[in-house]
Design a protein around this motif. Sequence first.
Motif, PDB file in Angstrom:
ATOM      1  N   THR A  94     -17.011 -49.804   4.601  1.00  0.00           N
ATOM      2  CA  THR A  94     -15.809 -49.328   3.912  1.00  0.00           C
ATOM      3  C   THR A  94     -14.645 -50.241   4.242  1.00  0.00           C
ATOM      4  N   LEU A  95     -13.769 -50.398   3.275  1.00  0.00           N
ATOM      5  CA  LEU A  95     -12.503 -51.102   3.461  1.00  0.00           C
ATOM      6  C   LEU A  95     -11.393 -50.161   3.007  1.00  0.00           C
ATOM      7  N   PHE A 135      -3.602 -46.427   1.645  1.00  0.00           N
ATOM      8  CA  PHE A 135      -4.494 -45.669   2.528  1.00  0.00           C
ATOM      9  C   PHE A 135      -5.771 -45.241   1.807  1.00  0.00           C
ATOM     10  N   GLN A 136      -6.169 -45.992   0.779  1.00  0.00           N
ATOM     11  CA  GLN A 136      -7.371 -45.634   0.022  1.00  0.00           C
ATOM     12  C   GLN A 136      -8.615 -46.212   0.692  1.00  0.00           C
ATOM     13  N   VAL A 137      -9.637 -45.363   0.829  1.00  0.00           N
ATOM     14  CA  VAL A 137     -10.892 -45.757   1.475  1.00  0.00           C
ATOM     15  C   VAL A 137     -11.944 -45.999   0.392  1.00  0.00           C
ATOM     16  N   VAL A 194     -16.437 -53.836 -12.837  1.00  0.00           N
ATOM     17  CA  VAL A 194     -16.590 -55.043 -12.040  1.00  0.00           C
ATOM     18  C   VAL A 194     -15.432 -55.190 -11.067  1.00  0.00           C
ATOM     19  N   VAL A 195     -14.214 -54.917 -11.547  1.00  0.00           N
ATOM     20  CA  VAL A 195     -13.034 -55.095 -10.724  1.00  0.00           C
ATOM     21  C   VAL A 195     -12.928 -54.005  -9.666  1.00  0.00           C
ATOM     22  N   ASN A 196     -13.158 -52.744 -10.077  1.00  0.00           N
ATOM     23  CA  ASN A 196     -13.021 -51.641  -9.148  1.00  0.00           C
ATOM     24  C   ASN A 196     -14.215 -51.554  -8.220  1.00  0.00           C
ATOM     25  N   ALA A 197     -13.987 -50.917  -7.084  1.00  0.00           N
ATOM     26  CA  ALA A 197     -15.024 -50.824  -6.071  1.00  0.00           C
ATOM     27  C   ALA A 197     -16.051 -49.764  -6.436  1.00  0.00           C
ATOM     28  N   SER A 198     -17.139 -49.755  -5.677  1.00  0.00           N
ATOM     29  CA  SER A 198     -18.248 -48.886  -5.981  1.00  0.00           C
ATOM     30  C   SER A 198     -17.892 -47.409  -5.873  1.00  0.00           C
ATOM     31  N   LEU A 208     -11.749 -50.887   8.652  1.00  0.00           N
ATOM     32  CA  LEU A 208     -13.022 -51.519   8.316  1.00  0.00           C
ATOM     33  C   LEU A 208     -14.124 -50.793   9.077  1.00  0.00           C
ATOM     34  N   GLU A 209     -15.117 -50.277   8.346  1.00  0.00           N
ATOM     35  CA  GLU A 209     -16.247 -49.594   8.975  1.00  0.00           C
ATOM     36  C   GLU A 209     -17.549 -50.246   8.527  1.00  0.00           C
TER      37      GLU A 209
END
Length: 253
Positions: free
Chosen positions: A133-134, A177-179, A29-33, A216-217
């Motif tokens: 993406t963030l 710098f994490q995408v 839940v906390v971490n991104a997809s 941001l993409e």
Amino acid sequence: LSLVGSEMCIRDRIIAALFITTLTFASSVVNASLILGTGTESLRGNDLTDPENDGAHDADINYNATFNANSEPGFGGGEYSFNVFDNVLSGGNGKWCCESVGTAAKNLNDANVTGLWVEANFGSTQYFLDAFTLSSANDVAGRDADQWRILGSNDGVNYTSIYTYDNNGLSIWNQRFQVVEFSVAENDFVSTQAYSIFRYEAYSTVSANAHQLGELEFFGTQSVQSAAQVPEPSTFAIFSLALLTFGARRFRK
């Protein structure tokens, strides 16, 4: 006694399994997809704002959208907000920094809640958002937003929440710098309406009295309705020729 000990062992194993399952669920839940990697090379590229990947790094040149923000609008100097669209992950003018939204949790159900925002406007063209993406910036993890949303609009006045992240004190990133990608395909959100404006809005940060974002993409599918609003040039030419021909025939009569 051995039976009691066996029952206790089984109970402990069950408790341990439940604990691990709970931690795994909480982490998901906390971490991104999907973490795509770190650095500029991990950006997907060819996004809606710059499908040709030829936008200038420090100026509003060759972009397929107009940009707006309520804080530090512009490219380049001063770590301005439009730098999140420049296709580069770096310190300095490769990021947006450093206005403050505070660290206190906001009530995102409040219709009047506001934060720092930056948006891309595609004019009369509407898209169904398929993914975005963030990316984290280069330093100070405490500046990461822990409450933020992606919003859509067709008039620049009324905005609808497409995706909400609300985990006060927790960032979606664990590296600089994490995408990170969120997508319809991964069931991170549902895209049921097409929009011409997409906005990122942050409401609080993890621990620092400043906010920053690396990149941001936006990725999407153009709606059939917006595509049909403007006929192709060839259609205009054929239609105009038909009118001229019809008019000439009537005039000769």
